[in-house]
Design a protein around this motif. Structure first.
Motif, PDB file in Angstrom:
ATOM      1  N   UNK A  49       0.876  -1.173   0.000  1.00  0.00           N
ATOM      2  CA  UNK A  49       0.000   0.000   0.000  1.00  0.00           C
ATOM      3  C   UNK A  49       0.909   1.216   0.000  1.00  0.00           C
ATOM      4  N   UNK A  50       0.819   2.042  -1.047  1.00  0.00           N
ATOM      5  CA  UNK A  50       1.835   3.058  -1.306  1.00  0.00           C
ATOM      6  C   UNK A  50       1.197   4.424  -1.524  1.00  0.00           C
ATOM      7  N   UNK A  51       1.583   5.401  -0.696  1.00  0.00           N
ATOM      8  CA  UNK A  51       1.080   6.760  -0.854  1.00  0.00           C
ATOM      9  C   UNK A  51       1.770   7.427  -2.039  1.00  0.00           C
ATOM     10  N   UNK A  52       1.059   8.341  -2.680  1.00  0.00           N
ATOM     11  CA  UNK A  52       1.635   9.045  -3.825  1.00  0.00           C
ATOM     12  C   UNK A  52       2.527  10.199  -3.379  1.00  0.00           C
ATOM     13  N   UNK A  53       2.008  11.055  -2.508  1.00  0.00           N
ATOM     14  CA  UNK A  53       2.743  12.249  -2.102  1.00  0.00           C
ATOM     15  C   UNK A  53       3.592  11.953  -0.870  1.00  0.00           C
ATOM     16  N   UNK A  54       4.896  11.769  -1.081  1.00  0.00           N
ATOM     17  CA  UNK A  54       5.818  11.465   0.015  1.00  0.00           C
ATOM     18  C   UNK A  54       7.133  12.196  -0.193  1.00  0.00           C
ATOM     19  N   UNK A  55       7.887  12.410   0.873  1.00  0.00           N
ATOM     20  CA  UNK A  55       9.198  13.068   0.747  1.00  0.00           C
ATOM     21  C   UNK A  55      10.241  12.126   0.170  1.00  0.00           C
ATOM     22  N   UNK A  76      -2.285   2.221  -4.611  1.00  0.00           N
ATOM     23  CA  UNK A  76      -1.814   3.586  -4.427  1.00  0.00           C
ATOM     24  C   UNK A  76      -2.826   4.380  -3.608  1.00  0.00           C
ATOM     25  N   UNK A  77      -2.321   5.205  -2.685  1.00  0.00           N
ATOM     26  CA  UNK A  77      -3.158   6.101  -1.888  1.00  0.00           C
ATOM     27  C   UNK A  77      -2.857   7.543  -2.277  1.00  0.00           C
ATOM     28  N   UNK A  78      -3.889   8.359  -2.419  1.00  0.00           N
ATOM     29  CA  UNK A  78      -3.653   9.743  -2.765  1.00  0.00           C
ATOM     30  C   UNK A  78      -4.801  10.621  -2.303  1.00  0.00           C
ATOM     31  N   UNK A  79      -4.490  11.895  -2.066  1.00  0.00           N
ATOM     32  CA  UNK A  79      -5.518  12.869  -1.736  1.00  0.00           C
ATOM     33  C   UNK A  79      -6.076  13.490  -3.007  1.00  0.00           C
ATOM     34  N   UNK A  80      -5.454  13.207  -4.138  1.00  0.00           N
ATOM     35  CA  UNK A  80      -5.897  13.769  -5.412  1.00  0.00           C
ATOM     36  C   UNK A  80      -7.039  12.936  -5.993  1.00  0.00           C
ATOM     37  N   UNK A  81      -7.883  13.596  -6.775  1.00  0.00           N
ATOM     38  CA  UNK A  81      -9.021  12.889  -7.365  1.00  0.00           C
ATOM     39  C   UNK A  81      -9.019  12.946  -8.890  1.00  0.00           C
ATOM     40  N   UNK A  82      -8.049  13.647  -9.460  1.00  0.00           N
ATOM     41  CA  UNK A  82      -8.023  13.781 -10.913  1.00  0.00           C
ATOM     42  C   UNK A  82      -7.771  12.431 -11.580  1.00  0.00           C
ATOM     43  N   UNK A  83      -8.528  12.161 -12.649  1.00  0.00           N
ATOM     44  CA  UNK A  83      -8.378  10.897 -13.370  1.00  0.00           C
ATOM     45  C   UNK A  83      -6.971  10.737 -13.931  1.00  0.00           C
ATOM     46  N   UNK A  84      -6.330  11.841 -14.309  1.00  0.00           N
ATOM     47  CA  UNK A  84      -5.006  11.754 -14.903  1.00  0.00           C
ATOM     48  C   UNK A  84      -3.997  11.189 -13.914  1.00  0.00           C
ATOM     49  N   UNK A  93       2.491   1.010 -12.968  1.00  0.00           N
ATOM     50  CA  UNK A  93       2.415  -0.378 -12.516  1.00  0.00           C
ATOM     51  C   UNK A  93       1.504  -0.634 -11.340  1.00  0.00           C
ATOM     52  N   UNK A  94       0.739   0.389 -10.901  1.00  0.00           N
ATOM     53  CA  UNK A  94      -0.178   0.181  -9.784  1.00  0.00           C
ATOM     54  C   UNK A  94      -1.327  -0.731 -10.202  1.00  0.00           C
ATOM     55  N   UNK A  95      -1.840  -1.495  -9.249  1.00  0.00           N
ATOM     56  CA  UNK A  95      -2.955  -2.401  -9.518  1.00  0.00           C
ATOM     57  C   UNK A  95      -4.296  -1.809  -9.107  1.00  0.00           C
ATOM     58  N   UNK A  96      -4.287  -0.898  -8.135  1.00  0.00           N
ATOM     59  CA  UNK A  96      -5.527  -0.312  -7.661  1.00  0.00           C
ATOM     60  C   UNK A  96      -5.227   1.059  -7.074  1.00  0.00           C
ATOM     61  N   UNK A  97      -6.272   1.838  -6.873  1.00  0.00           N
ATOM     62  CA  UNK A  97      -6.143   3.218  -6.439  1.00  0.00           C
ATOM     63  C   UNK A  97      -7.197   3.503  -5.392  1.00  0.00           C
ATOM     64  N   UNK A  98      -6.835   4.194  -4.315  1.00  0.00           N
ATOM     65  CA  UNK A  98      -7.788   4.559  -3.275  1.00  0.00           C
ATOM     66  C   UNK A  98      -7.540   6.016  -2.904  1.00  0.00           C
TER      67      UNK A  98
END
Length: 224
Positions: A49-55, A76-84, A93-98
């Motif tokens: 389980x991998x966050x997108x926005x990290x240092x 992948x985990x993210x606070x963003x909602x844009x489809x892009x 290579x991500x399998x799923x998005x939350x």
């Protein structure tokens, strides 16, 4: 099964870890992309389980690098909602998005689904037996030397948690928090009462328990 969680939000990591450990998974954690790549090299990791926005290194780059040597499922985990952003994650290579904030039940459901799809044993074994006590985690039934025993929902949750982690001592505060959650802040002796009732149902001699023991001044544990 071992799951890797990487996010720079400490409270989020703590919440996910507790919930997955309560399901019987082994959890290892990181806080940036470089740690994600390093920890993903562990051959026992079954899902990430991998966050997108990290240092240091963001999740997108970490995902791309992990895919160079591993095909384990990645959420992948993210606070963003844009489809892009989601499309970019899938391209890496991500399998799923939350999208944050998310329901922990949804995360657990997606983890099970991805592990099934990967051909893994998606959940901890449904029957666990130690010291003559058996819990069937799928049917939520308990047995003493093969004989069914009626437990309340909270009693079953306590037994399941303890039997999944033999010899690990849980404080009363830990148990109250993990079993009853934030909505229950009653007398800490609630835990003692439930343990006493469990012993009366599952121990041959509740006054001298052999399986569910007390670590005086600390808490309770299941003796392997």
């Amino acid at each position: 099964m071992k799951i890797l969680i990487v996010d720079d939000e400490e409270l989020l990591i703590k919440g996910i870890r507790y919930n997955l450990q309560n399901e019987g998974y082994e959890v290892i954690c990181g806080s940036n992309g470089e740690e994600a790549v390093a920890l993903a090299a562990d051959p026992e990791v079954a899902l990430i389980v991998l966050d997108v926005m990290m240092p240091v290194m963001d999740g997108m780059e970490a995902c791309r690098r992990i895919r160079e040597f591993s095909d384990v499922p990645i959420i992948m985990l993210t606070a963003k909602t844009e489809d892009m952003d989601k499309l970019l994650g899938f391209d890496q290579g991500a399998d799923d998005y939350l999208t944050k904030p998310f329901n922990i039940l949804e995360l657990k459901a997606r983890i099970r689904a991805l592990l099934r799809r990967a051909g893994s044993k998606d959940e901890p074994r449904s029957r666990i037996t130690r010291s003559g006590i058996t819990v069937d985690t799928s049917a939520r039934n308990a047995y003493k030397n093969g004989t069914a025993v009626e437990l309340t929902a909270k009693e079953f949750d306590l037994v399941e948690l303890l039997i999944r982690h033999p010899n690990r001592v849980f404080s009363r505060e830990n148990l109250l928090d993990m079993i009853w959650g934030d909505d229950y802040r009653s007398d800490i002796r609630t835990v003692d009462v439930h343990i006493r009732r469990i012993r009366e149902k599952l121990e041959d001699d509740p006054a001298s328990p052999k399986a569910i023991l007390t670590k005086w001044g600390v808490g309770y544990y299941f003796k392997a």
